[in-house]
Design a protein around this motif. Structure first.
Motif, short mmCIF file in Angstrom:
data_model
loop_
_atom_site.label_atom_id
_atom_site.label_comp_id
_atom_site.label_asym_id
_atom_site.label_seq_id
_atom_site.Cartn_x
_atom_site.Cartn_y
_atom_site.Cartn_z
N GLY A 165 0.79 -1.22 0.00
CA GLY A 165 0.00 0.00 0.00
C GLY A 165 0.82 1.27 0.00
N GLN A 166 2.14 1.17 -0.04
CA GLN A 166 3.02 2.33 0.01
C GLN A 166 3.41 2.80 -1.39
OE1 GLN A 166 4.80 3.43 3.41
NE2 GLN A 166 2.67 2.79 3.72
N ARG A 167 3.83 4.08 -1.44
CA ARG A 167 4.41 4.63 -2.67
C ARG A 167 5.92 4.61 -2.48
NH1 ARG A 167 1.21 10.13 -2.02
NH2 ARG A 167 1.90 9.60 0.08
N GLU A 215 8.75 16.33 -13.78
CA GLU A 215 7.78 15.52 -13.05
C GLU A 215 8.02 15.63 -11.54
OE1 GLU A 215 5.22 13.74 -14.07
OE2 GLU A 215 5.52 13.98 -16.23
N THR A 216 6.96 15.40 -10.78
CA THR A 216 7.07 15.38 -9.32
C THR A 216 6.51 14.06 -8.81
OG1 THR A 216 6.87 17.78 -9.09
CG2 THR A 216 6.31 16.44 -7.17
N LEU A 217 7.27 13.39 -7.95
CA LEU A 217 6.86 12.13 -7.35
C LEU A 217 6.68 12.31 -5.85
CD1 LEU A 217 9.40 9.72 -9.13
CD2 LEU A 217 7.09 10.34 -9.89
N ARG A 218 5.78 11.53 -5.28
CA ARG A 218 5.60 11.52 -3.83
C ARG A 218 5.85 10.11 -3.34
NH1 ARG A 218 2.67 15.54 -5.79
NH2 ARG A 218 2.57 17.50 -4.58
N ALA A 219 6.67 10.01 -2.32
CA ALA A 219 7.09 8.69 -1.84
C ALA A 219 6.88 8.55 -0.34
CB ALA A 219 8.57 8.46 -2.18
N ARG A 229 2.41 1.93 -5.61
CA ARG A 229 3.09 2.46 -6.79
C ARG A 229 4.60 2.36 -6.56
NH1 ARG A 229 2.05 6.88 -10.85
NH2 ARG A 229 4.10 7.71 -11.41
N VAL A 230 5.32 2.02 -7.63
CA VAL A 230 6.78 1.96 -7.57
C VAL A 230 7.33 2.76 -8.74
CG1 VAL A 230 8.84 0.50 -7.53
CG2 VAL A 230 6.69 -0.36 -6.56
N ASP A 231 8.14 3.77 -8.46
CA ASP A 231 8.78 4.58 -9.49
C ASP A 231 10.28 4.29 -9.49
OD1 ASP A 231 6.75 6.70 -10.64
OD2 ASP A 231 6.35 6.57 -8.47
N VAL A 232 10.83 4.02 -10.67
CA VAL A 232 12.26 3.76 -10.82
C VAL A 232 12.87 4.93 -11.59
CG1 VAL A 232 14.01 2.16 -11.68
CG2 VAL A 232 11.80 1.28 -10.86
N VAL A 233 13.81 5.62 -10.94
CA VAL A 233 14.41 6.83 -11.52
C VAL A 233 15.90 6.61 -11.73
CG1 VAL A 233 14.81 9.30 -11.17
CG2 VAL A 233 12.71 8.23 -10.27
N HIS A 234 16.36 6.85 -12.95
CA HIS A 234 17.82 6.73 -13.19
C HIS A 234 18.25 7.64 -14.34
CE1 HIS A 234 16.77 3.99 -16.51
NE2 HIS A 234 16.05 3.28 -15.64
#
Length: 388
Positions: free
Chosen positions: A173-175, A297-301, A199-204
């Motif tokens: 349930g986490q971002r 872009e803006t991500l929230r984690a 949600r899982v965001d992979v940034v590289h």
């Protein structure tokens, strides 16, 4: 009163390189004491659902008898039944290797290492001491986790290096934002998604990786050359070394395993290639970490995972603190001779710490038997000089 043990050889570390060296030393009749938790980094810093990238030809035995293939045969397992190889299978093999080699490992930790009467004295976590003529240290890569400069802006408890995050149930349930784009980043993304992350965001920063099967046979030539030609890596021209590094990089980092994409497609995984984090704001009322990317872009984690690899720094190996002023380094790595000896006579370092002077493939399990062979050659030569 705590005991003091005297020995010819002290091996600090019981991972692949330490166990391999201990087995060959025992076979050569060298009195040795091995200290450490057997395969501790693998057990504590690799998740249970992890698969290895190597094949059944990677093993620990410099004598070539008690290999992973031999273990699989004894267990009546065909290589294709464990392809890709689960980390648990390799751990079972390592346990079998210890048993069949009858290796006695003292499950303690070295807390300090100092010079003593021309040799060394190690203080152990249990209070005892080991005095030894020679020391082989194989500090696990887990001591050298690298983090981006801005990592400290993420509140404690909301961030972890991938090597320190091996349980994913709490991420349901986490971002989650993963910084990094190599195998660990994408495999952690799959595992975290499979454990129910929202949600899982992979940034590289680099382009999206290629997913394909990798044939690691080219490592054989490098390992054989290292054994055949003393100082092979340092004898190469700059152009030749660059070519080897590029080939290892392309296989190990530029290409990821083909069984990953189907697992990523079934998860809430979003990939942001050619991007980097340019701003971090952790002071939000909802507790989330806001991360602005270079593409706007803006991500929230809720959690941030740093799959950012490892960087050498001997100061992060506590038991070496008393010798650091005598260990010459370059780029954070120890300077080693052709037998893996540091500038402190009688102190040898192997594994990840040896990759600058022996090549990037020396950071892989594939090189463990070759490392042991080089070390035992060096010890034999040392004994001959002392006897002469």
């Amino acid at each position: 009163m705590h005991d003091t043990t005297s020995t010819s050889l002290l091996i600090v570390g019981a991972g692949p390189f330490g166990l391999s060296a201990a087995a060959l030393a025992q076979e050569r009749g060298i009195d040795a004491v091995t200290v450490g938790r057997p395969m501790g980094f693998w057990r504590e810093h690799m998740p249970g659902g992890l698969f290895l990238r190597s094949g059944p030809d990677w093993h620990l035995d410099a004598a070539g008898r008690h290999t992973l293939r031999a273990y699989l045969r004894e267990r009546r397992l065909r290589p294709r039944e464990v392809d890709p190889i689960p980390v648990g299978v390799f751990l079972d093999y390592a346990d079998w290797f210890r048993d069949v080699k009858r290796l006695d490992v003292r499950e303690e930790f070295v807390t300090a290492l100092t010079r003593h009467d021309g040799g060394f004295e190690a203080e152990l976590s249990g209070g005892g001491r080991v005095r030894s003529e020679v020391v082989i240290a194989a500090p696990g890569v887990g001591r050298f986790g690298a983090l981006p400069q801005w990592a400290g802006r993420v509140p404690p408890g909301r961030a972890a290096h991938s090597g320190d995050l091996v349980s994913f149930g709490a991420l349901s349930g986490q971002r989650v934002v993963i910084v990094g784009g190599r195998q660990s980043a994408y495999e952690w993304a799959a595992l975290i998604g499979e454990h129910g992350a929202e949600r899982v965001d992979v940034v590289h920063r680099h382009p999206a990786p290629r997913f394909a099967a990798v044939n690691w046979d080219f490592f054989d030539d490098y390992v054989e050359s290292t054994l055949r030609v003393p100082g092979w890596w340092r004898r190469l021209t700059d152009a030749e070394r660059t070519a080897v590094v590029a080939r290892c990089w392309q296989a190990g980092r530029g290409t990821l395993e083909p069984w990953l994409p189907p697992r990523l497609a079934s998860c809430a995984v979003h990939v942001w290639p050619r991007c980097e984090v340019v701003r971090v704001d952790a002071g939000r009322s909802d507790g989330a970490v806001r991360m602005d990317l270079s593409n706007g872009e803006t991500l929230r984690a809720d959690r941030v995972v740093f799959a950012t690899g490892y960087a050498p720094d001997l100061a992060r190996v506590p038991y070496l603190s008393g010798l650091l002023d005598r260990i010459a380094t370059r780029n954070g790595f120890p300077r080693l001779d052709e037998g893996l000896q540091t500038t402190v006579p009688g102190l040898y370092l192997t594994g990840f710490a040896a990759t600058q002077d022996f090549g990037p493939f020396f950071g892989f399990v594939k090189a463990a038997p070759a490392s042991s062979t080089l070390l035992l050659r060096a010890l034999r030569a040392l004994r001959s000089r002392r006897a002469g």
